[in-house]
Design an enzyme around this catalytic site. Sequence first.
Site, mmCIF file in Angstrom:
data_model
loop_
_atom_site.group_PDB
_atom_site.id
_atom_site.type_symbol
_atom_site.label_atom_id
_atom_site.label_comp_id
_atom_site.label_asym_id
_atom_site.label_seq_id
_atom_site.Cartn_x
_atom_site.Cartn_y
_atom_site.Cartn_z
ATOM 1 N N SER A 138 4.163 -0.562 2.655
ATOM 2 C CA SER A 138 3.177 0.461 2.327
ATOM 3 C C SER A 138 2.893 0.546 0.832
ATOM 4 O O SER A 138 1.853 1.078 0.435
ATOM 5 C CB SER A 138 3.650 1.830 2.842
ATOM 6 O OG SER A 138 3.699 1.848 4.251
ATOM 7 N N GLU A 363 -1.988 -2.777 8.572
ATOM 8 C CA GLU A 363 -3.179 -2.406 7.792
ATOM 9 C C GLU A 363 -3.125 -0.937 7.361
ATOM 10 O O GLU A 363 -4.141 -0.245 7.307
ATOM 11 C CB GLU A 363 -4.468 -2.667 8.572
ATOM 12 C CG GLU A 363 -4.570 -4.035 9.202
ATOM 13 C CD GLU A 363 -4.789 -5.141 8.205
ATOM 14 O OE1 GLU A 363 -5.075 -4.856 7.028
ATOM 15 O OE2 GLU A 363 -4.654 -6.310 8.602
#
Length: 384
Positions: A138, A363
């Site tokens: 992340s 994503e």
Amino acid sequence: MDDLLRIDDRLDGDQRLIRDTVKSFVDDRILPYVGDWFEEAVFPARELAPVLGELGLLGMHLSGYGCAGTDATSYGVACRELEAGDSGLRSFVSVQGSLAMFPIWKYGSEEQKSEWLPQMAAGQAIGCFGLTEPDHGSDPSGMRTYAKKDGSDWILNGAKMWITNGSIADVAVVWAQTDEGIRGFVVPTTTPGFSAPEIHKKLSLRASVTSSLYFDDVRLPGSAVLPEVVGLRGPLSCLSEARFGILWGVVGAARACLEAAVSYAQSRVQFGKPIGGFQLTQEKIAWMYVGLAQASLTALHLGSLKDAGVLRPQQVSFGKLANVRAALDIAREARSVLGGNGITLEYPVIRHMTNLESVLTYEGTQEIHLLTLGKALTGLDAFR
């Protein structure tokens, strides 16, 4: 199943043609086999890539260099129909077009574009995208992969993880720290020091190739660097492209689950009548359709914004967050309608449900998109 809100009526003629063409491809070439691919953890990428290229689906929203140059909504519609087949199929197309081809098209040199884009658009070369690392998902700004200048060359060292297409790719777009900041590199996978072992024992996205990438003193010429971008802006812009495809694609997965649930509810008889005739089942089906229609409208609206050139990353985060969550809720509810049959690969629901667990994470996790929206709404950064 009837589209009560007639959402697809808002598509133009070309978009409907793309919808119908991709749906026919999925019906003929994917759905009869994808359950077996999922069970056996295989994906026939080399066989399918030229067909996808011939259909104009690889890099379809890019212009020139053999790409179809369609509008954004057409690309979204294609992603929807591909993911109605399987998330792994849509992931292959998304990675090829939005994560591997897009950065070359957007930030590459003319030499890089001319060498790679026509091959990739035709499905003759497969690409992958190296950003996520074992210890940095992340927060890509903390990546450890490093490229150091050595004369006119670069020496690349490090590792990437959870890379779709990695072990079957001909070229990797790899992001690395340098003394100048984060840079992108176009790395042919035959380069000495490059390796890409496949990740096994997945219980999600099984009909998809997922790999690690390792770079052990990979020597690259100066011409390998993407010349037109420095910093996280480069990879993050690629992620926005891919997330747009996801927010459309998961609508297809959700639709496939709802269609399976409706069909099953119409034919499965208990207590003397089809279970679709019971109020509890109809409530489930009605709420599933509400979620599907809302996700469809979100995708269509964001497609219109992208076609108008005004789509913002925060809006893409909204779509990815809301639509993946809706699709996963629909898949779980559909599984309950199918009862025990919902866990078998004779029906598509459990396959879509487990795939969506990966889509929820990749994503950008749910948490990342929530914080992105929170920052946009409050003006306060909660990331650090």
